[in-house]
Motif scaffolding. Structure first.
Motif, short mmCIF file in Angstrom:
data_model
loop_
_atom_site.label_atom_id
_atom_site.label_comp_id
_atom_site.label_asym_id
_atom_site.label_seq_id
_atom_site.Cartn_x
_atom_site.Cartn_y
_atom_site.Cartn_z
N ASN A 1 0.85 -1.18 0.00
CA ASN A 1 0.00 0.00 0.00
C ASN A 1 0.90 1.25 0.00
N ASP A 2 0.25 2.40 -0.12
CA ASP A 2 1.03 3.65 -0.19
C ASP A 2 1.78 3.94 1.09
N SER A 3 1.22 3.57 2.22
CA SER A 3 1.90 3.82 3.50
C SER A 3 3.23 3.10 3.56
N VAL A 4 3.26 1.85 3.10
CA VAL A 4 4.50 1.06 3.09
C VAL A 4 5.50 1.69 2.13
N ARG A 5 5.05 2.11 0.96
CA ARG A 5 5.95 2.66 -0.05
C ARG A 5 6.55 4.00 0.41
N ILE A 6 5.71 4.85 0.97
CA ILE A 6 6.18 6.16 1.41
C ILE A 6 7.14 6.02 2.60
N ALA A 7 6.80 5.17 3.55
CA ALA A 7 7.67 4.95 4.72
C ALA A 7 9.01 4.35 4.29
N SER A 8 8.97 3.42 3.36
CA SER A 8 10.21 2.81 2.86
C SER A 8 11.07 3.84 2.16
N ASN A 9 10.43 4.74 1.43
CA ASN A 9 11.19 5.77 0.73
C ASN A 9 11.86 6.74 1.69
N GLU A 10 11.18 7.09 2.79
CA GLU A 10 11.78 7.98 3.78
C GLU A 10 13.02 7.33 4.40
N LYS A 11 12.94 6.05 4.69
CA LYS A 11 14.09 5.34 5.24
C LYS A 11 15.22 5.27 4.21
N TYR B 1 0.14 3.13 -5.20
CA TYR B 1 -0.38 1.78 -5.36
C TYR B 1 -1.47 1.70 -6.43
N ASP B 2 -2.33 2.73 -6.52
CA ASP B 2 -3.43 2.69 -7.48
C ASP B 2 -3.00 3.08 -8.90
N GLY B 3 -1.74 3.45 -9.07
CA GLY B 3 -1.23 3.79 -10.39
C GLY B 3 -1.59 5.16 -10.88
N ASP B 4 -2.20 5.98 -10.03
CA ASP B 4 -2.67 7.30 -10.45
C ASP B 4 -1.71 8.43 -10.11
N LEU B 5 -0.56 8.13 -9.56
CA LEU B 5 0.38 9.19 -9.20
C LEU B 5 1.78 8.62 -9.06
N TYR B 6 2.76 9.41 -9.47
CA TYR B 6 4.17 9.05 -9.30
C TYR B 6 4.88 10.23 -8.64
N ASP B 7 5.65 9.95 -7.60
CA ASP B 7 6.51 10.95 -6.99
C ASP B 7 7.95 10.64 -7.37
N TYR B 8 8.76 11.69 -7.53
CA TYR B 8 10.13 11.52 -8.01
C TYR B 8 11.14 12.06 -6.99
N TYR B 9 12.27 11.37 -6.91
CA TYR B 9 13.32 11.72 -5.95
C TYR B 9 14.67 11.59 -6.64
N GLY B 10 15.64 12.33 -6.12
CA GLY B 10 16.95 12.24 -6.71
C GLY B 10 18.03 12.92 -5.90
N ASP C 1 0.24 8.73 -14.80
CA ASP C 1 -0.85 7.97 -14.20
C ASP C 1 -1.13 6.77 -15.09
N ARG C 2 -2.27 6.13 -14.88
CA ARG C 2 -2.57 4.94 -15.68
C ARG C 2 -2.92 5.28 -17.13
N ILE C 3 -3.21 6.53 -17.40
CA ILE C 3 -3.64 6.95 -18.73
C ILE C 3 -2.49 7.55 -19.53
N GLN C 4 -1.64 8.34 -18.87
CA GLN C 4 -0.65 9.14 -19.58
C GLN C 4 0.77 8.86 -19.08
N SER D 1 4.05 13.74 -24.39
CA SER D 1 2.99 13.05 -23.66
C SER D 1 2.32 12.06 -24.60
N PHE D 2 2.08 10.84 -24.13
CA PHE D 2 1.46 9.82 -24.96
C PHE D 2 0.69 8.86 -24.07
N ASN D 3 -0.20 8.09 -24.68
CA ASN D 3 -1.02 7.21 -23.85
C ASN D 3 -0.17 6.09 -23.27
N ALA D 4 -0.48 5.74 -22.05
CA ALA D 4 0.35 4.83 -21.26
C ALA D 4 0.38 3.41 -21.84
N GLN D 5 -0.54 3.10 -22.75
CA GLN D 5 -0.55 1.78 -23.36
C GLN D 5 0.45 1.68 -24.51
#
Length: 278
Positions: free
Chosen positions: A38-48, A93-102, A165-168, A203-207
Motif C-alpha cells: 500500500n502507499d503507506s508502506v511505499r512512502i515509509a520505505s522511501n523515507e528510510k 499503489y493505485d497507479g494514479d500518481l508518481y513521486d520523483y526523488y533524486g 498515471d494509468r492513462i498518460q 505526452s502519450f497514452n500509457a498503453q
C-alpha cells in the motif's frame, strides 16, 4: 602474521561488512518502494531509503562506489565525470500518481557536494519554458546523458521517463548545467522552428511505448513522431512508425521532421509541428 596486521585486517573486514549490510538494506527498501502492499508502506520505505542513502553518498569515497545492485535507481554519470545523478520514482499503489526523488553528487577539485532534488512538478505551470533548479525540479527518472558545448560552456542533455498515471506517460529532454556549486535545469538550446525551448516534453497514452534515444551516427536525438489518429486513447496520441530528431548544430538541438534513421538525414520541410507544440 603479527597481531597488529591481524587487527588491521579484522577492522577492514568489519567496515566492509557494514557497508555491504547497509547496501543490502537499501536493496530491500527500494523493492518495497516499488512493490509495497500500500502507499503507506511505499512512502515509509522511501523515507528510510532517503535517510540511509544520503548518509552513504555523503561519504567521501562514495563517488567511486558501485551501486549497480540498486536496480530501481537510475544512475547516470557525466562523461567529464563532474557529477553523478541518481533518480527514482515512488509509484502510488493505485497507479494514479508518481513521486520523483533524486540526488546529485557534484565533484570539484577539492571535494564532493551532495545535492538533493525536490520534485515540484505539481506547481510548474509552463514546463517547457521555465528555468528550474535543484529545489524546483521537474521530476523524472533519467536514463541517458550527453554533453553539448555552446559558447565555451558545457551543458548536459538528459533523457528521462516520467510516468504520470494509468492513462498518460511522458518522456523528457532536459538541459542541465552547473552554476558554481548549484545545479540548474532548463536552457534554451532546443530549437523548434523559430521557438527555443528550455526542455522538451512528450505526452502519450500509457498503453503505447516511445523511442527516445541519443544516436551518435547522426549526432542527435531520435524519437517517435506522434500521429493524432494513431493509438488515440483519452485524447493522447501514439507513435505512427516515423521518426523526428534533434540534431546538434553548433551547440543547439535543432528539430528535423520525418528522419530516415535507417539511411541518412532526409528532413522534410513544412511539415506540421509535433503535438507538444500545438
Amino acid at each position: 602474521m603479527s597481531k597488529l596486521i591481524l587487527a588491521a585486517l579484522q577492522l577492514v573486514l568489519f567496515f566492509t561488512n557494514c557497508k555491504s549490510q547497509s547496501l543490502d538494506s537499501l536493496v530491500i527498501l527500494i523493492k518495497d518502494i516499488q512493490r509495497g502492499e500500500n502507499d503507506s508502506v511505499r512512502i515509509a520505505s522511501n523515507e528510510k531509503f532517503l535517510f540511509s542513502f544520503e548518509k552513504i553518498l555523503l561519504q567521501k569515497e562514495s563517488y567511486s562506489r558501485n551501486f549497480d545492485s540498486l536496480k530501481n535507481v537510475s544512475i547516470q554519470t557525466a562523461k567529464d565525470n563532474k557529477f553523478r545523478i541518481f533518480t527514482w520514482t515512488v509509484p502510488h499503489y493505485d497507479g494514479d500518481l508518481y513521486d520523483y526523488y533524486g540526488f546529485i553528487q557534484l565533484k570539484t577539485d577539492t571535494n564532493t557536494t551532495l545535492i538533493r532534488l525536490i520534485d515540484s512538478t505539481i506547481v510548474i505551470k509552463k514546463p517547457e519554458s521555465e528555468k528550474l533548479s535543484q529545489d524546483r525540479w521537474l521530476g523524472a527518472v533519467y536514463y541517458a546523458i550527453e554533453e553539448i558545448k555552446k559558447s565555451g560552456k558545457t551543458y548536459y542533455t538528459l533523457l528521462g521517463w516520467k510516468g504520470k498515471d494509468r492513462i498518460q506517460t511522458q518522456k523528457v529532454i532536459e538541459i542541465l548545467y552547473i552554476n558554481g556549486n548549484r545545479i540548474k535545469f532548463g536552457f534554451p538550446l532546443i530549437k523548434t522552428g523559430s521557438v527555443f525551448l528550455n526542455r522538451m516534453i512528450f505526452s502519450f497514452n500509457a498503453q503505447a511505448s516511445m523511442t527516445l534515444h541519443f544516436d551518435k551516427k547522426y549526432n542527435g536525438i531520435v524519437f517517435d513522431h506522434f500521429d493524432a489518429t494513431n493509438n488515440n486513447v483519452n485524447g493522447l496520441n501514439g507513435p505512427d512508425g516515423t521518426y523526428d530528431a534533434l540534431k546538434n548544430q553548433k551547440g543547439k538541438w535543432v528539430l528535423f521532421h520525418d528522419v530516415k534513421v535507417s539511411t541518412k538525414w532526409e528532413p522534410k520541410e513544412n511539415l506540421p509541428s509535433p503535438p507538444h507544440q500545438k
